[in-house]
Motif scaffolding. Structure first.
Motif, PDB file in Angstrom:
ATOM      1  N   GLN A   1      11.050  24.392 -54.246  1.00 49.33           N
ATOM      2  CA  GLN A   1      11.729  25.062 -53.144  1.00 49.33           C
ATOM      3  C   GLN A   1      10.788  25.188 -51.962  1.00 49.33           C
ATOM      4  O   GLN A   1       9.652  25.649 -52.108  1.00 49.33           O
ATOM      5  N   VAL A   2      11.245  24.794 -50.794  1.00 48.61           N
ATOM      6  CA  VAL A   2      10.443  24.855 -49.582  1.00 48.61           C
ATOM      7  C   VAL A   2      10.615  26.229 -48.950  1.00 48.61           C
ATOM      8  O   VAL A   2      11.737  26.637 -48.629  1.00 48.61           O
ATOM      9  N   GLN A   3       9.519  26.924 -48.778  1.00 46.10           N
ATOM     10  CA  GLN A   3       9.616  28.232 -48.145  1.00 46.10           C
ATOM     11  C   GLN A   3       8.262  28.717 -47.640  1.00 46.10           C
ATOM     12  O   GLN A   3       7.218  28.254 -48.079  1.00 46.10           O
ATOM     13  N   LEU A   4       8.356  29.670 -46.705  1.00 49.91           N
ATOM     14  CA  LEU A   4       7.205  30.398 -46.200  1.00 49.91           C
ATOM     15  C   LEU A   4       7.402  31.857 -46.583  1.00 49.91           C
ATOM     16  O   LEU A   4       8.493  32.400 -46.375  1.00 49.91           O
ATOM     17  N   VAL A   5       6.369  32.469 -47.087  1.00 50.75           N
ATOM     18  CA  VAL A   5       6.475  33.859 -47.507  1.00 50.75           C
ATOM     19  C   VAL A   5       5.339  34.660 -46.885  1.00 50.75           C
ATOM     20  O   VAL A   5       4.162  34.374 -47.125  1.00 50.75           O
ATOM     21  N   GLU A   6       5.716  35.665 -46.093  1.00 47.41           N
ATOM     22  CA  GLU A   6       4.727  36.554 -45.505  1.00 47.41           C
ATOM     23  C   GLU A   6       4.445  37.705 -46.451  1.00 47.41           C
ATOM     24  O   GLU A   6       5.324  38.148 -47.197  1.00 47.41           O
ATOM     25  N   SER A   7       3.232  38.234 -46.368  1.00 50.64           N
ATOM     26  CA  SER A   7       2.858  39.410 -47.139  1.00 50.64           C
ATOM     27  C   SER A   7       1.760  40.147 -46.394  1.00 50.64           C
ATOM     28  O   SER A   7       1.174  39.622 -45.443  1.00 50.64           O
ATOM     29  N   GLY A   8       1.510  41.364 -46.842  1.00 52.65           N
ATOM     30  CA  GLY A   8       0.421  42.144 -46.279  1.00 52.65           C
ATOM     31  C   GLY A   8       0.820  43.144 -45.218  1.00 52.65           C
ATOM     32  O   GLY A   8      -0.027  43.849 -44.668  1.00 52.65           O
ATOM     33  N   GLY A   9       2.092  43.213 -44.910  1.00 52.37           N
ATOM     34  CA  GLY A   9       2.534  44.154 -43.885  1.00 52.37           C
ATOM     35  C   GLY A   9       2.543  45.580 -44.383  1.00 52.37           C
ATOM     36  O   GLY A   9       2.194  45.868 -45.531  1.00 52.37           O
ATOM     37  N   GLY A  10       2.948  46.484 -43.510  1.00 49.47           N
ATOM     38  CA  GLY A  10       3.032  47.881 -43.879  1.00 49.47           C
ATOM     39  C   GLY A  10       2.632  48.784 -42.736  1.00 49.47           C
ATOM     40  O   GLY A  10       2.705  48.403 -41.563  1.00 49.47           O
ATOM     41  N   LEU A  11       2.180  49.965 -43.099  1.00 47.20           N
ATOM     42  CA  LEU A  11       1.775  50.976 -42.131  1.00 47.20           C
ATOM     43  C   LEU A  11       0.263  50.919 -41.923  1.00 47.20           C
ATOM     44  O   LEU A  11      -0.497  50.879 -42.888  1.00 47.20           O
ATOM     45  N   VAL A  12      -0.128  50.911 -40.666  1.00 42.29           N
ATOM     46  CA  VAL A  12      -1.550  50.903 -40.327  1.00 42.29           C
ATOM     47  C   VAL A  12      -1.762  51.857 -39.166  1.00 42.29           C
ATOM     48  O   VAL A  12      -0.900  51.999 -38.288  1.00 42.29           O
ATOM     49  N   GLN A  13      -2.888  52.518 -39.167  1.00 48.40           N
ATOM     50  CA  GLN A  13      -3.199  53.444 -38.086  1.00 48.40           C
ATOM     51  C   GLN A  13      -3.725  52.696 -36.863  1.00 48.40           C
ATOM     52  O   GLN A  13      -4.367  51.643 -37.000  1.00 48.40           O
TER      53      GLN A  13
END
Length: 121
Positions: A1-13
């Motif tokens: 399956q061809v895909q791009l997956v982002e990770s690492g986001g969230g809340l940051v000060q």
């Protein structure tokens, strides 16, 4: 399956740091120019930065220049967005985009699903 997956986001000060990852599956990222885009509530999607496919040339929007850095790890088939000293105005859904063009006007491109980044104290 061809895909791009982002990770690492969230809340940051504000003033902190955060690293987003964009991992590809089903294709080889080093054949593609990679861009990071973002879309804040009520605003249009905008380009943040990009990195070329072969020469590694980079472009940064003025709003993030000096604070954000893009890099790629071809062995991991992953591109990174290092966010240093984020500001509240960096709050947005961030998207990874891969694009490849060849002669004759052909090409292909892929978008990740997007990942939320919230900069707030």
């Amino acid at each position: 399956q061809v895909q791009l997956v982002e990770s690492g986001g969230g809340l940051v000060q504000p003033g902190g740091s955060l690293r987003l990852s964009c991992a590809a599956s089903g294709f080889t990222l080093d054949d593609y120019a990679i861009g990071w885009f973002r879309q804040a509530p009520g605003k249009e999607r905008e380009g943040v930065l990009c990195i070329g496919s072969r020469d590694g040339s980079t472009y940064y929007a003025d709003s993030v220049k000096g604070r954000f850095t893009v890099s790629r790890d071809n062995a991991k088939n992953t591109v990174y967005l290092q966010m240093n000293s984020p500001k509240p105005e960096d709050t947005a859904v961030h998207y990874c985009h891969a694009e490849r063009r060849w002669g004759g006007g052909g090409g292909d491109e892929y978008w990740g699903q997007g990942i939320q980044v919230i900069v707030s104290s």
